[in-house]
Design a protein around this motif. Sequence first.
Motif, PDB file in Angstrom:
ATOM      1  N   ILE A  36      13.910   5.995  -4.265  1.00  0.00           N
ATOM      2  CA  ILE A  36      13.504   4.611  -3.973  1.00  0.00           C
ATOM      3  C   ILE A  36      14.682   3.814  -3.435  1.00  0.00           C
ATOM      4  O   ILE A  36      14.556   3.056  -2.465  1.00  0.00           O
ATOM      5  N   SER A  45       6.721   2.772  -0.112  1.00  0.00           N
ATOM      6  CA  SER A  45       5.543   2.446  -0.911  1.00  0.00           C
ATOM      7  C   SER A  45       5.027   3.675  -1.666  1.00  0.00           C
ATOM      8  O   SER A  45       4.551   3.555  -2.807  1.00  0.00           O
ATOM      9  N   ASN A  46       5.135   4.857  -1.074  1.00  0.00           N
ATOM     10  CA  ASN A  46       4.712   6.074  -1.776  1.00  0.00           C
ATOM     11  C   ASN A  46       5.512   6.286  -3.055  1.00  0.00           C
ATOM     12  O   ASN A  46       4.969   6.630  -4.106  1.00  0.00           O
ATOM     13  N   GLN A  47       6.814   6.076  -2.963  1.00  0.00           N
ATOM     14  CA  GLN A  47       7.647   6.304  -4.150  1.00  0.00           C
ATOM     15  C   GLN A  47       7.441   5.217  -5.203  1.00  0.00           C
ATOM     16  O   GLN A  47       7.509   5.482  -6.396  1.00  0.00           O
ATOM     17  N   LEU A  48       7.200   3.983  -4.758  1.00  0.00           N
ATOM     18  CA  LEU A  48       6.894   2.919  -5.723  1.00  0.00           C
ATOM     19  C   LEU A  48       5.600   3.237  -6.469  1.00  0.00           C
ATOM     20  O   LEU A  48       5.487   3.011  -7.677  1.00  0.00           O
ATOM     21  N   SER A  49       4.638   3.761  -5.746  1.00  0.00           N
ATOM     22  CA  SER A  49       3.376   4.144  -6.381  1.00  0.00           C
ATOM     23  C   SER A  49       3.583   5.273  -7.385  1.00  0.00           C
ATOM     24  O   SER A  49       3.015   5.267  -8.478  1.00  0.00           O
ATOM     25  N   ASP A 101       5.259  -2.475  -9.205  1.00  0.00           N
ATOM     26  CA  ASP A 101       5.463  -1.339  -8.295  1.00  0.00           C
ATOM     27  C   ASP A 101       4.189  -1.036  -7.504  1.00  0.00           C
ATOM     28  O   ASP A 101       4.225  -0.816  -6.293  1.00  0.00           O
ATOM     29  N   GLN A 112       3.346  -3.890  -4.991  1.00  0.00           N
ATOM     30  CA  GLN A 112       4.254  -3.851  -3.844  1.00  0.00           C
ATOM     31  C   GLN A 112       3.933  -2.659  -2.949  1.00  0.00           C
ATOM     32  O   GLN A 112       3.991  -2.769  -1.709  1.00  0.00           O
ATOM     33  N   ALA A 113       3.582  -1.537  -3.551  1.00  0.00           N
ATOM     34  CA  ALA A 113       3.240  -0.349  -2.752  1.00  0.00           C
ATOM     35  C   ALA A 113       2.036  -0.623  -1.866  1.00  0.00           C
ATOM     36  O   ALA A 113       2.023  -0.270  -0.679  1.00  0.00           O
ATOM     37  N   HIS A 170       1.987  -0.653   2.207  1.00  0.00           N
ATOM     38  CA  HIS A 170       1.078   0.242   2.934  1.00  0.00           C
ATOM     39  C   HIS A 170       0.161  -0.537   3.878  1.00  0.00           C
ATOM     40  O   HIS A 170      -0.121  -0.088   4.991  1.00  0.00           O
ATOM     41  N   ASP A 213      -2.246   7.143   2.809  1.00  0.00           N
ATOM     42  CA  ASP A 213      -1.407   6.608   1.732  1.00  0.00           C
ATOM     43  C   ASP A 213      -2.007   5.353   1.110  1.00  0.00           C
ATOM     44  O   ASP A 213      -1.981   5.188  -0.115  1.00  0.00           O
ATOM     45  N   GLN A 237      -3.204   4.694  -2.884  1.00  0.00           N
ATOM     46  CA  GLN A 237      -2.764   3.592  -3.752  1.00  0.00           C
ATOM     47  C   GLN A 237      -3.955   2.769  -4.259  1.00  0.00           C
ATOM     48  O   GLN A 237      -3.960   2.320  -5.415  1.00  0.00           O
TER      49      GLN A 237
END
Length: 1404
Positions: A689, A714-718, A729, A732-733, A737, A757, A761
């Motif tokens: 991140i 955003s993928n990693q925040l999810s 998280d 924001q993701a 996206h 993606d 989410q």
Amino acid sequence: MASPRRATFKSSNSPESDSDSEFSSVSSHKTSSAPMEKSTPGTEPLKGIKYEHQSSGNNDDNTTKSLECLRSQIKGNEESNYPERTQHLGEIHFGRVQQVVITAIRATYITLEYQTSNKSVHVDQAIVEWHERILLPGEPSSKIRVSIFASFELGPMLCHGELLRTFEISVGELLDCSESSHPIIFQPKQEEVVSACDSLSMIVERQLSDQTDAALTSRNMDALALRTDAGHRLLARYHRTQNSRDLNQSIKHFERALNLCPMDHPCHPAALFNLATTKFISCQANGTYVDLDVLIPLFQEALDLRPTGHPDQPITQLHFAISLLSRFAKRGFQTDADMAEELLCEILNVCHADSHIYRAALIAIETFALHSAGSIVVNDLEQEQPATSMLLLAPDQLADRAKRCMQRDVEPHELDEVISSHYNAVGYYNTGHACRWQLLCNLAAMLHARFKRRGGDKDLDQAIALYKEVLAMCPVGHTDRTVPLNNLANGLSTRFEHRGNDKDLDQAITLHREALALHPVGHPYRFASLNNLANRLSIRFEHRGNVEDLDKAIALHKEALALCAGVFTDRSMSLNNLANKLSTRFEHQGNAEDLDQAIALCREALALCPVGHTYRFMSLNTLATQLSTRFKHQGNDEDLDQAIAINREALALCPVAHTGRSLSLNNLATVLSIRFKRRGSGEDLDQAITLHRESLALRPVGHIDWSMSLNNLSNQLSTRFEQQGNDEDLDQAITLHSEALALRPVGHADRSMPLNDLANQLSTRFEHQGNEEDLDQAIALHREALALRPVGHTDRSKSLNNLASGLVTRFAYKRNREDLDESREHLCCALTLLTQHDPLQLLVHQSLAAVHLSFLQSGLDGTGMGKDMNNLNAAMYHFKAAANVVSGGLLHRLQASLSWARYADNYSHDTRLEAYATSMRLLDAHTSVTASVSSRRDAIKGSPCTVIGVLAASCALHSGDVHRAVEFLEQGRTVIWTQMIRLRTPLDRLQTCDDHAATLMKRFRDLSSILDKPPANHSKETSRADVEAEEIRYRRLVGDWNGIVEEIRKIDGFSHFLLPPMFSDLQDAAHDGPIIMLIAGAPSCNAIIIPHKQPPINIQLHTDLSKLTKLVFAFQNAVEKEAGPKGSQTALIKALRELWADVVPEYGGVRRVFFNFMPLHAAGEYRADGKSLSQQYISSYTPSLTALINARRSHDRPPLAPFVAIGQNRPAGALFTLDAVEPELELVRRLLPPPPTVSFSKLTSVDATKSRALCALQDNTWLHFACHGKQNHEPFESAFLMRDQPLSLLDITQMDLSQHQFAFLSACETAVGSQSTPDEVIHLAAGLQFAGVRSVIGTLWKVNDSTVQRLVEAFYQNFCGDGKMNPKRAAWALHQAVHSLACDKEIPLDQRIVFMHIGICAYF
């Protein structure tokens, strides 16, 4: 006369890789021709023509000869001949023929030199004429030398200026040319495209000797002129080669010339002007403006010496004004700006509107006004703005600046400034002008570059429009048509990647095909054209899936590679290009040979780019990409580790401000996130991140890769939300996206990525918040993404799986059978698209299992809920298949197997025991690949793995398999201890086998010794790369160790080597008496009684898991709240009564009880004449049956027992002193038998440090500790507190205590397990037994110093009161001691039962 120099841009088609990141994966690399720039000499305003003539054999004038010699020395390396050369690809040859006409030449003295007057050249002026009479020798054979020079000045010169042309001709040949009106034609110079002077015509007349003119004055060359000539030559060469040494040498010559020119010399102003001008050029070239304060006074002085009316006053004013504006831009002195404006206005008033100087002054005023309004802050000395050259630079100067902008990372304002200068130049050089072709090429290239760095559709569209204009200037048949073909194709390809318009890509391919056709076999630039066309075909394949495009691209790359045989500059790039395409074909066709060949090519490419090589960064990225690809499809952890290491090296080559840093940050973050999903390390996720945030910061709004960076972050925040549950998280993701999707509208080539993606989410948010709109929108987005991924697309199977998962989720809420049917159909299709080793198989199998479970639970197939055996069998089949996908990774396989075990157990499926066995095997494999025991424990705690042994044993009991239940308990409760102990496994039997077995034994011991060493304690300064390198090394050693173990199992008699023990082996633990194994499971709690020779007995207890949990907390509260000699301890008594009634099985002769957290040895009725366990049995505990079996192994005891008593009354950080320590140790010494039975030693006070305690443990086999004990939440950090540092459990486990007999731990909490891993007995007492101590006395909670001494005295009196030392007597001695103190009311109940025994014992 000042004139901008002309320059040529060369569009280089060298196959440099243009690295573009793909969404959520390591970036792929594309090769394309990037417009490059190269400066060449251009035209100067003609100053005049110099004539020299000489006759053969005429050496009369020694002065002339010496001057000629000096001239040769100064000219040095200047080339006198410029042979005609073949034009290269991309060179722009433009300009019409310019003529210089000389209408009268006369000369009478053969040893004298004559110089014509200076002529001014206006814009687009093609002909310069002189009407001067020069006398020549009358003899036709006499030779004359003609030289043509250019300069910036019109007034008297102290030199000739810059040499444009020179030649020798006889008088007779000159007469012939004049009579026939044939001009003298010049061939272009080397590195010159636009000839400065293409031809010369002269009219020569024969006249009678009495028609003589007045003799002309001879101008002897002196050292002043030679120095200045040398300065101009070096300056001219600098403009051609951009060699800074030439520029510096030019300045030195001009400085010496000025020193030779006194104040009253007529050429002094020219010397001042030459030096000032050259210094200003140096300031611009180096980007440093310190010398402005030196050169501005020089311009001022030169201008003072050139008053109004002087022919060179305007040029002096112009340069003086520009230098003043440069200093104003840097420092903000308003006086500089005012004076410059005044000078420029004067120029406009006196100069012709068509002159170069007039236009240069006008542009300077306009540019100054623009910068004054926009960026220059007057008198703000702290905020320096970039100095902008107000002079319209010559084309070769513009080319040089553009080249530097393209080849290195420059500040944004620098690129903007060069683009602005090019726009000015394009406006200056009208349509049809010879320079315009070159300027348009470079302007388009820089706009293209700025788009790639910052985004902005306007720049890209403008660049393409300019590329098209240049192509129109090179119709079919034009020599240089390939350059605009390639450049326009590159621009269209970039626009396709950004907007996804298929017409752009098709047109780009058409243009590249035409360019390749113009470069047949043998052409030096065929290599570049092959690469360009191959790359575009590959892109089209990725978006349309036409295999013919990919195969053709590979064929073209192979042909290009064949052109780079041996060590060749472009070979590494060509290797990388072919590797990328082979990797792509592997992803679509699954031929592992393609991928292996791709990696081999990448390794060869990297070998050609050693440390320090320009292209090493690109080769590292490409190799990491291929390794990551192979990992994704084959699941080899070594590939993943290597990809991470290589990406770290690549990032190290990209410091802050490096153009490739954002790409490298993204690539490293991507593989770290993959490793997190593979192994579950939160550190990897957090670092990913952080790296994605930094990458995004380097890609501002409008950047071409902005959308991709938004997606990745955003993928990693999810993912982190799923791990930690922070709503911020997830919100924001989704926001990121949504923004990324908006940047990839309908028709965009990469729209499917953000669609997929964002859908994921939204599904996640639905699962946590329950908003059905989120789920419906997610499914709609997945459908759109699937439509953009037709059959043959790399990610089609992923989209099928994602859509199916969404449909299953919706079915669970809306019960629409169509969703479930469609989901099953998509998943079956996805499974058929996957190759044999694709890790995605694991996910698809799990999804199919979920679908079949949904059918089973819903009863839709008409068999009733939970009764459809077909769906149940199918679900278990897919769970099992998922757990056995080797490429899926140990963590994911373990998770799949746990799901399999849970559902198989719930539905009593025939595979439930197999599922548990698989889970325990995978748990062992998963935890064994980490070096530290704490990380192994972290992998277990907080998950179903913590109680996997109990769950498996309960399942086995319900299945009627008591033997299997014992095996499961033993295996599940000692995962960490077993991994440590098996590295110390004796191999004495193996030594008696053959030589191969002996070799295996040695290799096993060597590897076990290395693996058994504690991992290095890395400091905070240790780089992450070094830490990971150590982890990779450990994983490889584990792999080698496993391989050796498999080889040993092939030897006769060793087939079960280091496999989980069978019940028949474990039953030996009951040799000295039956063992009770308690199982706190659901739905029932059981006790398994294991006799030595009889079958085990299963007894269901009168309690359940809920009651036991409450009972554990009851004990903890009772001990904490009722401790003390005066307390009645009613709560503790109540808990012990409940323990007696519900837990302790009624079975005579039991001497072993196995359970955690509760004092089973103290259970009883606690009433008058009431029963208790201690009345009937001698109790002892053991952390595992294997540990007890190992402890029972006979050891030869020496006749003298080395006994050490270690006491620490005031450890480091303690607030008070333990007064009872010294008396306790003295009591122990007094109660022990004297020599020769016992050799007693004592370690106390300042001597009781950690290191000395470790030595004492190693040297003595009988131990007594009296000190503070500390149970840590991280159990391996539990410790005995010494004077300097804690002696931790981890320190003890690293020791070989296999010869040790006994240890008494008179310290707090030495036998307390951890709540986070309730089934794994991890405490100080257990650690000592696992390390080899046969018999251990420990404590369940805190001990009271005022009462413990009595128990210690009673214990040792029973233990060795007869003068004998036997570790088997410890349990009996403790039992007797507790009973002897039962009537002592001064000792509270909690202190009488605090001690417990672990290890071997015998009944006495």
